[in-house]
Structure formats: C-alpha cells, structure tokens
Design a protein around this motif. Structure first.
Motif, PDB file in Angstrom:
ATOM      1  N   PRO A  27       0.825  -1.213   0.000  1.00 19.45           N
ATOM      2  CA  PRO A  27       0.000   0.000   0.000  1.00 19.45           C
ATOM      3  C   PRO A  27       0.857   1.260   0.000  1.00 19.45           C
ATOM      4  O   PRO A  27       1.872   1.321   0.697  1.00 19.45           O
ATOM      5  CB  PRO A  27      -0.803  -0.112   1.290  1.00 19.45           C
ATOM      6  CG  PRO A  27      -0.812  -1.557   1.611  1.00 19.45           C
ATOM      7  CD  PRO A  27       0.493  -2.095   1.124  1.00 19.45           C
ATOM      8  N   GLY A  28       0.489   2.205  -0.797  1.00 17.80           N
ATOM      9  CA  GLY A  28       1.163   3.490  -0.784  1.00 17.80           C
ATOM     10  C   GLY A  28       2.331   3.585  -1.744  1.00 17.80           C
ATOM     11  O   GLY A  28       2.781   4.673  -2.058  1.00 17.80           O
ATOM     12  N   PRO A 135      -1.254  -4.301   7.098  1.00 14.76           N
ATOM     13  CA  PRO A 135      -0.632  -5.444   6.437  1.00 14.76           C
ATOM     14  C   PRO A 135       0.094  -5.011   5.162  1.00 14.76           C
ATOM     15  O   PRO A 135      -0.418  -4.218   4.398  1.00 14.76           O
ATOM     16  CB  PRO A 135      -1.819  -6.345   6.104  1.00 14.76           C
ATOM     17  CG  PRO A 135      -2.899  -5.928   7.034  1.00 14.76           C
ATOM     18  CD  PRO A 135      -2.686  -4.480   7.299  1.00 14.76           C
ATOM     19  N   GLY A 136       1.297  -5.562   4.974  1.00 12.01           N
ATOM     20  CA  GLY A 136       2.089  -5.216   3.798  1.00 12.01           C
ATOM     21  C   GLY A 136       3.081  -4.117   4.092  1.00 12.01           C
ATOM     22  O   GLY A 136       3.919  -3.812   3.243  1.00 12.01           O
ATOM     23  N   PRO A 140       5.521   2.162   8.911  1.00 14.04           N
ATOM     24  CA  PRO A 140       4.493   3.026   8.343  1.00 14.04           C
ATOM     25  C   PRO A 140       5.011   3.708   7.077  1.00 14.04           C
ATOM     26  O   PRO A 140       6.180   4.079   7.013  1.00 14.04           O
ATOM     27  CB  PRO A 140       4.237   4.050   9.450  1.00 14.04           C
ATOM     28  CG  PRO A 140       4.664   3.368  10.699  1.00 14.04           C
ATOM     29  CD  PRO A 140       5.809   2.482  10.317  1.00 14.04           C
ATOM     30  N   ALA A 141       4.166   3.815   6.057  1.00 11.36           N
ATOM     31  CA  ALA A 141       4.582   4.415   4.789  1.00 11.36           C
ATOM     32  C   ALA A 141       3.939   5.784   4.642  1.00 11.36           C
ATOM     33  O   ALA A 141       2.914   6.080   5.255  1.00 11.36           O
ATOM     34  CB  ALA A 141       4.168   3.518   3.624  1.00 11.36           C
ATOM     35  N   PRO A 181      -5.739  -0.837   0.014  1.00  8.66           N
ATOM     36  CA  PRO A 181      -6.709  -1.871   0.353  1.00  8.66           C
ATOM     37  C   PRO A 181      -7.422  -1.495   1.650  1.00  8.66           C
ATOM     38  O   PRO A 181      -6.902  -0.691   2.424  1.00  8.66           O
ATOM     39  CB  PRO A 181      -5.866  -3.128   0.499  1.00  8.66           C
ATOM     40  CG  PRO A 181      -4.492  -2.655   0.753  1.00  8.66           C
ATOM     41  CD  PRO A 181      -4.359  -1.298   0.149  1.00  8.66           C
ATOM     42  N   ARG A 182      -8.591  -2.091   1.870  1.00  2.00           N
ATOM     43  CA  ARG A 182      -9.405  -1.715   3.042  1.00  2.00           C
ATOM     44  C   ARG A 182      -8.694  -2.011   4.355  1.00  2.00           C
ATOM     45  O   ARG A 182      -9.046  -1.459   5.387  1.00  2.00           O
ATOM     46  CB  ARG A 182     -10.744  -2.448   2.988  1.00  2.00           C
ATOM     47  CG  ARG A 182     -10.621  -3.952   3.125  1.00  2.00           C
ATOM     48  CD  ARG A 182     -11.885  -4.667   2.802  1.00  2.00           C
ATOM     49  NE  ARG A 182     -12.047  -4.849   1.362  1.00  2.00           N
ATOM     50  CZ  ARG A 182     -12.978  -5.617   0.818  1.00  2.00           C
ATOM     51  NH1 ARG A 182     -13.863  -6.219   1.576  1.00  2.00           N
ATOM     52  NH2 ARG A 182     -13.066  -5.765  -0.480  1.00  2.00           N
ATOM     53  N   SER A 183      -7.657  -2.895   4.291  1.00  5.57           N
ATOM     54  CA  SER A 183      -6.966  -3.306   5.514  1.00  5.57           C
ATOM     55  C   SER A 183      -5.995  -2.244   6.021  1.00  5.57           C
ATOM     56  O   SER A 183      -5.472  -2.370   7.128  1.00  5.57           O
ATOM     57  CB  SER A 183      -6.192  -4.601   5.239  1.00  5.57           C
ATOM     58  OG  SER A 183      -5.311  -4.399   4.151  1.00  5.57           O
ATOM     59  N   VAL A 184      -5.741  -1.216   5.236  1.00  7.83           N
ATOM     60  CA  VAL A 184      -4.726  -0.245   5.619  1.00  7.83           C
ATOM     61  C   VAL A 184      -5.371   0.922   6.373  1.00  7.83           C
ATOM     62  O   VAL A 184      -6.492   1.348   6.057  1.00  7.83           O
ATOM     63  CB  VAL A 184      -3.942   0.224   4.362  1.00  7.83           C
ATOM     64  CG1 VAL A 184      -4.734   1.192   3.535  1.00  7.83           C
ATOM     65  CG2 VAL A 184      -2.609   0.823   4.755  1.00  7.83           C
TER      66      VAL A 184
END
Lengths: 189, 157
Positions: A27-28, A135-136, A140-141, A181-184
């Motif tokens: 993500p990101g 997740p992923g 932190p990004a 994604p919704r998980s972030v």
C-alpha cells in the motif's frame, strides 16, 4: 468518437494487472503503467488501463458524472454494464470526491462482494501527505496525493473500521497508480 | 431510440453484415477492389480470435441448450470520416474479419459505396444459390410419409 485501446491487449493487460497486484500488496507505493494509447478524455492513461485490465462483462461498473464522458469508450472496450446506481457496482470510477459509503462493502459472509473504487487524482507524490499502517507495511509508509477530498482520512477511517467489509481504492494519476486496500489505516501526516 | 429489430437502416446493415461474414477474404478483396481506391482506416479493436457459446432451443422443453463453443474472429475499424464498422466472422481468418469490418464501415455511407453495395448483392445471390443447391440435393433424399387417411390399405379401408 471511440478510439483504440491497448495495442498489445494480452501483454499490456498482464503488465497492468501485475502493477495493480503489487500496488495492493504494498500500500502506498507508486507503480507505473505503460498505456501506449491515447485514453478518452477525461480519463488518465492509468485509469483507462486499469479499467481495460479489470472490468469486463461480469463486473457492473459505475461512472461518476465527470468520467461518464468516456462511457462509450468504456462500454465498447470493456463490455461492462454501466449502472446508474453505485450501490450494486463491482468497480466505480470517480474523478471527483466520492462518498465511500455509497459503494457496496460486501457482507461478513461474503466480503469479496464489495466494490473497488478507481479514483483519479491530480498527482501522486505531491500534495497532502498521508501516513499508512497495516498489512504489507513493515514500517508506516508515507503517500502524498494531490486531489483527494479534504476529509478523506476521516472517510477512510470509517471504511477501514468495517473490516473485513469495506471498499478498496486504486489511485490513478497520469501513468502512475497506487492502491489502498481496506486493511490499511490512513492518518494525515 | 428506435428498436434495432424494426429500424430499416439497422435491418439493411444486419443483412449486409450477414453476407460479409459468410464471404471469404478473397471475395471481400475483390469487392473492395471494384470500388476503386481503398479508404484509409484505423483498427479500433482486433482482429482477434475468441470463443462464443452457440446456444439453441433444440430440446423438447424449449429451453436454450449450450450446443458447443465455436471460434470467431472479430474486428472493429474506423474510417477517416468517423464511420465505425464491426465484423464477427466464423473461424480464425483475421484478414477476412478486418476486410468485413472495413466493408461494413464503407457501406454505412459517408463516401460513395454504390459499387460495393452491388458487389455485396452479387455475393448475397451467390451465397443464396449455394444454399439452394445444397437444399435441393438434400431434398432429393427426402422420404415422404403418407398420412394414415390417404393410405389405401389403412384402417379406414
């Protein structure tokens, strides 16, 4: 007037699919897509490529008022049914601010029956900065996006809180894309 | 918007598309050659082969039955004047699909297409003659069953 799409449909759709997959897994992080064609106004090359790659006759599509200009092109090349109401769509395309709560979020039994929002923004890498965790992401990004709504972080928090239900987001600008994604979890940095 | 099934323009287009889909690439080349210089065009999609499911109401219940898949090749082209031609042809002949799409675009007007219309009519007549010949050959082997009442040795006699 309808114009041509991917000159090499198989290879380019595969490459774009890989970019979306990687973007969802990290993500990101910003990925480039090689469109190789002139997208229909007002869609950006990345937005048009993602549509060609993901949308087909089995994925009901919803276009916001701005992107509806490209409706004929999308209908011809993707073959996806274009809906008037976003509540039952599989993919939604938005050029302006979009209320995530208007899109299907799936159910607890079938969270995969949710929509993916393809949000076109002005630029990735500049503009307002967001801090991403989840997740992923080992650390932190940071993702800078120019063109999201003022209250995006608040709206996303409501979307994230519904997990495993919720909407996934693909951000497109020019020939580049990133995904949330919704998980972030997203906060303003 | 007028219903595609009743609009005369749509019906005419449907009939020439059917003729073009059955014509070979060589026949389409000849037809296009007759109307002089070939118009400039761009491919919008294809030519690309794919599969379509052929369905038919062949059961007693009247429901659609999946008969099997067949290979089709489709192509869409656009002329300089904006006319868009489509073609779906059986088989894998990409040249045939492209030429059929080009003919469809030209026949929609924009530029004089009289010679091509005449060529399509000739192709249609030839295809009809071939169908008739096959039908006549098949008809020769037809078995006529007498109805019971015309049968002299039948129950009524």
């Amino acid at each position: 007037m309808i114009d041509a799409a991917f000159p090499e449909p198989v290879l380019q759709a595969q490459a774009c699919f890989r970019a979306v997959l990687d973007a969802m897994a990290r993500p990101g992080r910003v990925f480039g897509v090689d469109a190789g064609f002139a997208p229909p106004a007002p869609l950006a090359p990345a937005t048009a490529s993602v549509l060609l790659t993901l949308a087909d006759h089995e994925t009901p599509l919803w276009l916001d008022a701005d992107s509806a200009e490209a409706r004929d092109w999308v209908a011809f090349h993707c073959g996806a049914p274009v809906l008037a109401d976003p509540a039952r769509c599989g993919f939604a395309v938005a050029l302006g601010p979009m209320d995530l709560q208007r899109l299907p979020a799936g159910t607890h039994e079938t969270p995969e029956r949710s929509a993916t929002l393809i949000q076109q923004v002005r630029a990735l890498g500049t503009g307002r900065r967001y801090r991403l965790v989840g997740p992923g992401l080992r650390e932190p990004a940071l993702l800078a996006v120019d063109g999201l709504a003022e209250d995006f972080a608040v709206a996303w928090a409501a979307n994230h809180a519904r997990f495993p239900r919720g909407v996934d987001l693909i951000l497109c600008a020019g020939t580049r894309l990133a995904a949330l994604p919704r998980s972030v979890g997203v906060t303003e940095a | 918007m007028q219903d595609a099934a009743t609009d005369p323009g749509q019906q005419a287009r449907r009939s020439w598309m059917a003729v073009l889909a059955r014509a070979s690439a060589a026949e389409l080349e000849d037809a296009l050659a007759e109307c002089g210089e070939r118009p400039e065009y761009r491919r919008l999609r294809g030519p690309e082969p794919g599969l379509v499911m052929v369905r038919g109401r062949i059961g007693g219940g009247g429901g659609a039955f999946n008969l099997g898949e067949m290979t089709v090749t489709r192509c869409t082209v656009r002329l300089a004047d904006g006319a868009v031609g489509h073609a779906y042809v059986a088989g894998r002949d990409e040249r045939q699909a492209e030429l059929a799409a080009l003919c469809d675009a030209v026949l929609q007007g924009g530029r004089p297409a009289g010679a091509l219309h005449a060529a399509v009519e000739r192709l249609q007549a030839a295809q009809q003659a071939q169908r008739d010949a096959v039908a006549a050959k098949a008809a020769a082997t037809r078995v006529q069953f007498f109805a019971m009442e015309t049968w002299r040795g039948g129950p009524g006699a």
